[in-house]
Design a protein around this motif. Structure first.
Motif, PDB file in Angstrom:
ATOM      1  N   LEU A 124       0.864  -1.178   0.000  1.00  0.00           N
ATOM      2  CA  LEU A 124       0.000   0.000   0.000  1.00  0.00           C
ATOM      3  C   LEU A 124       0.900   1.227   0.000  1.00  0.00           C
ATOM      4  O   LEU A 124       1.806   1.334   0.828  1.00  0.00           O
ATOM      5  CB  LEU A 124      -0.911   0.034   1.230  1.00  0.00           C
ATOM      6  CG  LEU A 124      -2.080  -0.966   1.258  1.00  0.00           C
ATOM      7  CD1 LEU A 124      -2.786  -0.897   2.599  1.00  0.00           C
ATOM      8  CD2 LEU A 124      -3.059  -0.684   0.139  1.00  0.00           C
ATOM      9  N   GLY A 125       0.657   2.120  -0.940  1.00  0.00           N
ATOM     10  CA  GLY A 125       1.445   3.343  -0.989  1.00  0.00           C
ATOM     11  C   GLY A 125       0.796   4.410  -0.120  1.00  0.00           C
ATOM     12  O   GLY A 125      -0.421   4.528  -0.068  1.00  0.00           O
ATOM     13  N   VAL A 126       1.611   5.175   0.564  1.00  0.00           N
ATOM     14  CA  VAL A 126       1.105   6.254   1.422  1.00  0.00           C
ATOM     15  C   VAL A 126       1.563   7.582   0.836  1.00  0.00           C
ATOM     16  O   VAL A 126       2.753   7.796   0.625  1.00  0.00           O
ATOM     17  CB  VAL A 126       1.623   6.108   2.870  1.00  0.00           C
ATOM     18  CG1 VAL A 126       1.076   7.237   3.735  1.00  0.00           C
ATOM     19  CG2 VAL A 126       1.243   4.760   3.447  1.00  0.00           C
ATOM     20  N   THR A 127       0.610   8.456   0.563  1.00  0.00           N
ATOM     21  CA  THR A 127       0.952   9.773   0.022  1.00  0.00           C
ATOM     22  C   THR A 127       0.354  10.857   0.919  1.00  0.00           C
ATOM     23  O   THR A 127      -0.601  10.611   1.658  1.00  0.00           O
ATOM     24  CB  THR A 127       0.401   9.948  -1.402  1.00  0.00           C
ATOM     25  OG1 THR A 127      -1.025   9.833  -1.365  1.00  0.00           O
ATOM     26  CG2 THR A 127       0.968   8.894  -2.338  1.00  0.00           C
ATOM     27  N   MET A 128       0.920  12.035   0.838  1.00  0.00           N
ATOM     28  CA  MET A 128       0.399  13.180   1.589  1.00  0.00           C
ATOM     29  C   MET A 128       0.277  14.357   0.609  1.00  0.00           C
ATOM     30  O   MET A 128       1.155  15.193   0.501  1.00  0.00           O
ATOM     31  CB  MET A 128       1.314  13.517   2.761  1.00  0.00           C
ATOM     32  CG  MET A 128       0.727  14.544   3.716  1.00  0.00           C
ATOM     33  SD  MET A 128       1.783  14.846   5.148  1.00  0.00           S
ATOM     34  CE  MET A 128       1.676  13.296   6.006  1.00  0.00           C
ATOM     35  N   GLN A 129      -0.835  14.369  -0.128  1.00  0.00           N
ATOM     36  CA  GLN A 129      -1.046  15.414  -1.125  1.00  0.00           C
ATOM     37  C   GLN A 129      -1.351  16.761  -0.474  1.00  0.00           C
ATOM     38  O   GLN A 129      -1.078  17.804  -1.041  1.00  0.00           O
ATOM     39  CB  GLN A 129      -2.174  14.995  -2.060  1.00  0.00           C
ATOM     40  CG  GLN A 129      -1.849  13.724  -2.847  1.00  0.00           C
ATOM     41  CD  GLN A 129      -2.985  13.263  -3.732  1.00  0.00           C
ATOM     42  OE1 GLN A 129      -4.058  13.848  -3.706  1.00  0.00           O
ATOM     43  NE2 GLN A 129      -2.750  12.229  -4.512  1.00  0.00           N
ATOM     44  N   GLU A 130      -1.957  16.705   0.727  1.00  0.00           N
ATOM     45  CA  GLU A 130      -2.190  17.922   1.491  1.00  0.00           C
ATOM     46  C   GLU A 130      -1.459  17.801   2.822  1.00  0.00           C
ATOM     47  O   GLU A 130      -1.373  16.703   3.380  1.00  0.00           O
ATOM     48  CB  GLU A 130      -3.691  18.116   1.747  1.00  0.00           C
ATOM     49  CG  GLU A 130      -4.536  18.248   0.492  1.00  0.00           C
ATOM     50  CD  GLU A 130      -6.005  18.383   0.829  1.00  0.00           C
ATOM     51  OE1 GLU A 130      -6.300  18.937   1.919  1.00  0.00           O
ATOM     52  OE2 GLU A 130      -6.830  17.939   0.038  1.00  0.00           O
ATOM     53  N   PRO A 131      -0.927  18.873   3.356  1.00  0.00           N
ATOM     54  CA  PRO A 131      -0.219  18.801   4.641  1.00  0.00           C
ATOM     55  C   PRO A 131      -1.103  18.219   5.739  1.00  0.00           C
ATOM     56  O   PRO A 131      -2.220  18.693   5.957  1.00  0.00           O
ATOM     57  CB  PRO A 131       0.145  20.265   4.934  1.00  0.00           C
ATOM     58  CG  PRO A 131       0.158  20.919   3.594  1.00  0.00           C
ATOM     59  CD  PRO A 131      -0.898  20.224   2.781  1.00  0.00           C
TER      60      PRO A 131
END
Length: 202
Positions: free
Chosen positions: A172-179
């Motif tokens: 599972l990839g974890v991204t943080m597009q918004e802070p």
């Protein structure tokens, strides 16, 4: 005076009965505490003996040799004792845990964790960056141990290590597009036949 004597005698008898009840209750509580202490000591020592054996085995697997020992800091006070870890790394003399490098301490802690899981398995274990301080060969030994335990235990790993990521059957990839807002995106479908998954951090 006679009436006062009779009244006070009755009151004294009542207090004597209450006192006997209280003393009897205290004796029962003390007996229960002693029994619980004995049961706790016996179970702790039995579990600790099993943990000693399991730690020695997992230590050798993770370090590819050497010797790991755990001991009680105050064996005469079982209910207040701590645990000390002494290790002999392959090709080195016996050392205390605090004298080891960060990676060696991490591997010792991992050996202790897996020893606990061997004695008292848990259905789900989350490991966060456990492999971060490990070098290549130690990461491989760590993965081998994970696969060995992955039958009855489901592991969720959070890691940046490419070797660990590659060994996992599900990602599972974890991204943080918004802070401050993390989002999960499946990268590889998990395989139901395997009992551990992996969440690589960004």
């Amino acid at each position: 005076a006679i009436e006062a004597y009779e009244r006070l005698t009755t009151r004294a008898d009542e207090l004597a009965i209450q006192s006997e009840d209280i003393l009897g209750g205290m004796a029962e509580v003390e007996a229960s505490i002693k029994e619980l202490d004995k049961i706790t000591r016996d179970r702790f020592l039995t579990t600790f003996d099993q943990l000693q054996t399991a730690f020695e085995e997992t230590f050798v697997k993770l370090f590819g040799g050497g010797e790991g020992k755990i001991s009680l800091t105050h064996p005469e006070h079982i209910l207040e004792t701590g645990i000390e870890i002494d290790v002999t790394l392959p090709g080195k003399k016996r050392q205390r845990l605090e004298s080891l490098s960060g990676g060696e301490r991490s591997l010792c802690a991992t050996a202790f964790l897996f020893a606990l899981l061997k004695v008292k398995p848990s259905p789900l274990v989350v490991l966060d960056e456990v492999d971060a301080p490990l070098d290549g060969r130690n990461v491989e030994r760590y993965i081998e141990l994970l696969k060995e335990f992955a039958g009855p235990i489901q592991f969720i790993l959070i890691t940046h290590n490419p070797t660990t990521i590659e060994a996992a059957p599900g990602w599972l990839g974890v991204t943080m597009q918004e802070p401050g807002v993390a989002a999960l995106a499946p990268v590889l479908p998990p395989q139901p036949a395997m009992s551990h998954a992996l969440i690589p951090a960004p």
